[in-house]
Design a protein around this motif. Structure first.
Motif, PDB file in Angstrom:
ATOM      1  N   ARG A  55      -2.882 -14.443  39.083  1.00 16.64           N
ATOM      2  CA  ARG A  55      -4.112 -14.709  39.834  1.00 16.64           C
ATOM      3  C   ARG A  55      -4.965 -13.444  39.894  1.00 16.64           C
ATOM      4  O   ARG A  55      -4.489 -12.375  40.279  1.00 16.64           O
ATOM      5  CB  ARG A  55      -3.790 -15.180  41.266  1.00 16.64           C
ATOM      6  CG  ARG A  55      -3.280 -16.617  41.304  1.00 16.64           C
ATOM      7  CD  ARG A  55      -2.820 -17.029  42.700  1.00 16.64           C
ATOM      8  NE  ARG A  55      -3.835 -16.849  43.724  1.00 16.64           N
ATOM      9  CZ  ARG A  55      -4.893 -17.647  43.884  1.00 16.64           C
ATOM     10  NH1 ARG A  55      -5.077 -18.679  43.076  1.00 16.64           N
ATOM     11  NH2 ARG A  55      -5.771 -17.424  44.856  1.00 16.64           N
ATOM     12  N   GLU A 122      -6.140 -19.043  50.646  1.00 18.62           N
ATOM     13  CA  GLU A 122      -5.769 -18.942  49.235  1.00 18.62           C
ATOM     14  C   GLU A 122      -4.496 -18.104  49.100  1.00 18.62           C
ATOM     15  O   GLU A 122      -4.169 -17.284  49.966  1.00 18.62           O
ATOM     16  CB  GLU A 122      -6.899 -18.264  48.446  1.00 18.62           C
ATOM     17  CG  GLU A 122      -8.194 -19.049  48.369  1.00 18.62           C
ATOM     18  CD  GLU A 122      -8.264 -19.939  47.155  1.00 18.62           C
ATOM     19  OE1 GLU A 122      -7.485 -19.739  46.204  1.00 18.62           O
ATOM     20  OE2 GLU A 122      -9.112 -20.850  47.151  1.00 18.62           O
ATOM     21  N   SER A 123      -3.775 -18.291  48.007  1.00 19.32           N
ATOM     22  CA  SER A 123      -2.623 -17.442  47.713  1.00 19.32           C
ATOM     23  C   SER A 123      -3.113 -16.032  47.392  1.00 19.32           C
ATOM     24  O   SER A 123      -4.248 -15.845  46.959  1.00 19.32           O
ATOM     25  CB  SER A 123      -1.846 -17.996  46.520  1.00 19.32           C
ATOM     26  OG  SER A 123      -1.376 -19.301  46.786  1.00 19.32           O
ATOM     27  N   LEU A 124      -2.256 -15.039  47.616  1.00 22.50           N
ATOM     28  CA  LEU A 124      -2.633 -13.663  47.312  1.00 22.50           C
ATOM     29  C   LEU A 124      -2.852 -13.476  45.812  1.00 22.50           C
ATOM     30  O   LEU A 124      -2.328 -14.232  44.987  1.00 22.50           O
ATOM     31  CB  LEU A 124      -1.552 -12.699  47.809  1.00 22.50           C
ATOM     32  CG  LEU A 124      -1.377 -12.595  49.321  1.00 22.50           C
ATOM     33  CD1 LEU A 124      -0.226 -11.654  49.653  1.00 22.50           C
ATOM     34  CD2 LEU A 124      -2.653 -12.143  50.007  1.00 22.50           C
ATOM     35  N   TYR A 147      -6.196  -9.101  50.249  1.00 21.20           N
ATOM     36  CA  TYR A 147      -5.849 -10.325  49.524  1.00 21.20           C
ATOM     37  C   TYR A 147      -5.086 -10.034  48.238  1.00 21.20           C
ATOM     38  O   TYR A 147      -4.830 -10.934  47.440  1.00 21.20           O
ATOM     39  CB  TYR A 147      -7.107 -11.137  49.218  1.00 21.20           C
ATOM     40  CG  TYR A 147      -7.826 -11.608  50.460  1.00 21.20           C
ATOM     41  CD1 TYR A 147      -7.287 -12.601  51.278  1.00 21.20           C
ATOM     42  CD2 TYR A 147      -9.049 -11.055  50.834  1.00 21.20           C
ATOM     43  CE1 TYR A 147      -7.933 -13.026  52.428  1.00 21.20           C
ATOM     44  CE2 TYR A 147      -9.714 -11.479  51.985  1.00 21.20           C
ATOM     45  CZ  TYR A 147      -9.144 -12.460  52.774  1.00 21.20           C
ATOM     46  OH  TYR A 147      -9.790 -12.874  53.915  1.00 21.20           O
ATOM     47  N   LYS A 149      -1.611  -8.634  46.474  1.00 22.60           N
ATOM     48  CA  LYS A 149      -0.186  -8.471  46.744  1.00 22.60           C
ATOM     49  C   LYS A 149       0.223  -7.004  46.699  1.00 22.60           C
ATOM     50  O   LYS A 149      -0.397  -6.193  46.008  1.00 22.60           O
ATOM     51  CB  LYS A 149       0.646  -9.208  45.678  1.00 22.60           C
ATOM     52  CG  LYS A 149       0.532 -10.703  45.671  1.00 22.60           C
ATOM     53  CD  LYS A 149       1.358 -11.272  44.516  1.00 22.60           C
ATOM     54  CE  LYS A 149       1.295 -12.787  44.464  1.00 22.60           C
ATOM     55  NZ  LYS A 149       2.046 -13.319  43.296  1.00 22.60           N
TER      56      LYS A 149
END
Length: 214
Positions: A55, A122-124, A147, A149
């Motif tokens: 991502r 939202e996912s990281l 945001y 990781k």
């Protein structure tokens, strides 16, 4: 050998790019759209291949050039990219669609300084790429770094600003003020204890900040 000759030599070694990508490069040159320098782009892509992100968040879409290059180089990556200019946003959407990348590139329209809360659910991200208003880099980093990781990477483009960061004096007041902001940003980046940062002197300067695990 001059710097221009070295750049020309490096360009001669670059692998062939899809026709649509070359078309976007020509469009950017003709319409004065700021896209990433070719050598800098290749350096970024190589770094990303090492990181292998799933991502990616990009601040500053323009016409979708760098997002498209990243998506083509990283077939498993999903990219969210933000653009505030409506015309460029529309151009980016069209380019992404023509490259059949709509399933992996999500283009958001709006000011990145106002959209950070949209990411709360939202996912990281594994990677954040900052390539927008240079005077706002510090704010972008502070707003969106959370945001990313731990162990992720934040890339900041244009941090050498045509070499002006090393100039003793700049006559133009606007350029001098912007250069000072970038110099302040670079010093701030290098002093952060929660990131390991290096600046690579390719293209217009690429800062690579790795978010520490601890």
């Amino acid at each position: 050998m001059s710097e221009k000759e070295v750049v020309y030599y490096l360009h001669s070694l670059l692998p062939a790019r899809p026709d649509k990508i070359v078309e976007m490069e020509h469009f950017a040159t003709e319409h004065d759209v700021p896209i990433m320098d070719l050598v800098g782009m290749e350096c970024l892509l190589q770094q990303l291949k090492l990181v292998k992100p799933k991502r990616i968040l990009e601040i500053g879409t323009a016409i979708g050039y760098s997002a498209s290059r990243m998506a083509l180089a990283l077939p498993e990556a999903v990219i969210v990219t933000i653009e505030r200019d409506e015309t460029r946003y529309e151009q980016a959407l069209a380019n992404v669609q023509e490259l059949n990348l709509t399933d992996r590139i999500e283009v958001w329209h709006g000011d990145a300084l106002e959209l950070s809360q949209k990411l709360e659910f939202e996912s990281l991200f594994d990677v954040l790429f900052i390539d927008a208003a240079k005077g706002q880099y510090k704010r972008f980093f502070e707003m969106y770094g959370s945001y990313v990781k731990k162990g992720g990477v934040i890339f900041s483009d244009n941090v050498l600003f045509r070499g002006l960061v090393a100039a003793d004096h700049i006559e133009n007041k606007r350029l001098r003020q912007l250069t000072n902001k970038i110099k302040t940003y670079n010093s701030w980046l290098m002093s952060r204890s929660d990131y390991d940062t290096t600046i690579i002197p390719v293209g217009d300067g690429l800062a690579v900040s790795v978010k520490k695990e601890e």
